[in-house]
Write a protein that holds these residues in place. Structure first.
Motif, PDB file in Angstrom:
ATOM      1  N   MET A   1     -12.957   4.710  -8.795  1.00  0.00           N
ATOM      2  CA  MET A   1     -11.908   5.318  -8.313  1.00  0.00           C
ATOM      3  C   MET A   1     -11.606   4.324  -7.029  1.00  0.00           C
ATOM      4  N   LEU A   2     -12.642   3.703  -6.519  1.00  0.00           N
ATOM      5  CA  LEU A   2     -12.182   2.750  -5.375  1.00  0.00           C
ATOM      6  C   LEU A   2     -11.300   1.717  -5.901  1.00  0.00           C
ATOM      7  N   TYR A   3     -11.722   1.137  -6.908  1.00  0.00           N
ATOM      8  CA  TYR A   3     -10.946  -0.046  -7.663  1.00  0.00           C
ATOM      9  C   TYR A   3      -9.365   0.527  -7.722  1.00  0.00           C
TER      10      TYR A   3
ATOM     11  N   ASN B   1      -7.720   2.846  -6.150  1.00  0.00           N
ATOM     12  CA  ASN B   1      -6.879   3.097  -4.933  1.00  0.00           C
ATOM     13  C   ASN B   1      -6.591   1.557  -4.151  1.00  0.00           C
ATOM     14  N   LEU B   2      -7.787   0.851  -4.316  1.00  0.00           N
ATOM     15  CA  LEU B   2      -7.336  -0.642  -3.689  1.00  0.00           C
ATOM     16  C   LEU B   2      -6.429  -1.454  -4.375  1.00  0.00           C
ATOM     17  N   LEU B   3      -6.431  -1.157  -5.825  1.00  0.00           N
ATOM     18  CA  LEU B   3      -5.487  -1.786  -6.557  1.00  0.00           C
ATOM     19  C   LEU B   3      -3.886  -1.235  -6.173  1.00  0.00           C
ATOM     20  N   THR B   4      -3.774  -0.026  -6.225  1.00  0.00           N
ATOM     21  CA  THR B   4      -2.567   0.653  -6.025  1.00  0.00           C
ATOM     22  C   THR B   4      -1.971   0.690  -4.515  1.00  0.00           C
ATOM     23  N   SER B   5      -2.958   0.235  -3.635  1.00  0.00           N
ATOM     24  CA  SER B   5      -2.288   0.130  -2.187  1.00  0.00           C
ATOM     25  C   SER B   5      -2.122  -1.057  -1.739  1.00  0.00           C
ATOM     26  N   GLY B   6      -2.456  -2.226  -2.700  1.00  0.00           N
ATOM     27  CA  GLY B   6      -2.200  -3.514  -2.722  1.00  0.00           C
ATOM     28  C   GLY B   6      -3.336  -4.211  -1.779  1.00  0.00           C
ATOM     29  N   LYS B   7      -4.544  -3.413  -1.547  1.00  0.00           N
ATOM     30  CA  LYS B   7      -5.662  -4.177  -0.911  1.00  0.00           C
ATOM     31  C   LYS B   7      -6.793  -4.521  -1.753  1.00  0.00           C
ATOM     32  N   LEU B   8      -6.616  -4.504  -2.700  1.00  0.00           N
ATOM     33  CA  LEU B   8      -7.676  -5.045  -3.696  1.00  0.00           C
ATOM     34  C   LEU B   8      -8.027  -6.441  -3.322  1.00  0.00           C
ATOM     35  N   TYR B   9      -7.139  -7.473  -3.416  1.00  0.00           N
ATOM     36  CA  TYR B   9      -7.366  -8.865  -3.117  1.00  0.00           C
ATOM     37  C   TYR B   9      -8.047  -9.240  -1.701  1.00  0.00           C
ATOM     38  N   GLU B  10      -7.483  -8.279  -0.855  1.00  0.00           N
ATOM     39  CA  GLU B  10      -7.957  -8.467   0.338  1.00  0.00           C
ATOM     40  C   GLU B  10      -9.616  -8.046   0.654  1.00  0.00           C
ATOM     41  N   HIS B  11      -9.539  -6.828   0.111  1.00  0.00           N
ATOM     42  CA  HIS B  11     -11.153  -6.503  -0.130  1.00  0.00           C
ATOM     43  C   HIS B  11     -11.908  -7.595  -0.685  1.00  0.00           C
TER      44      HIS B  11
END
Length: 51
Positions: A1-3, A5-15
Motif C-alpha cells: 500500500m505504501l508503494y 501511495n508513493l507512486l501515485t503521489s509522485g513521491k516514490l523517487y524522492e522517498h
C-alpha cells in the motif's frame, strides 16, 4: 500500500533517494567505526595495504 501511495503521489523517487542517502551515510559511518576499532590509519594503509 505504501508503494502505491508513493507512486501515485509522485513521491516514490524522492522517498527512494532519501533511503539511498541514509543507507550510504550508515555504510560510511560503519566503515569508519570498523577502521577505528581495528586501528586502521592512513599511515598503515600507505605502508601495509594487505593488513
Amino acid at each position: 500500500m505504501l508503494y502505491f501511495n508513493l507512486l501515485t503521489s509522485g513521491k516514490l523517487y524522492e522517498h527512494l533517494a532519501e533511503i539511498d542517502t541514509s543507507a550510504r551515510d550508515m555504510a560510511e559511518y560503519l566503515i569508519k567505526e570498523m577502521a577505528k576499532k581495528q586501528g586502521v590509519t592512513e599511515e598503515l594503509k600507505a605502508t601495509d595495504m594487505m593488513r
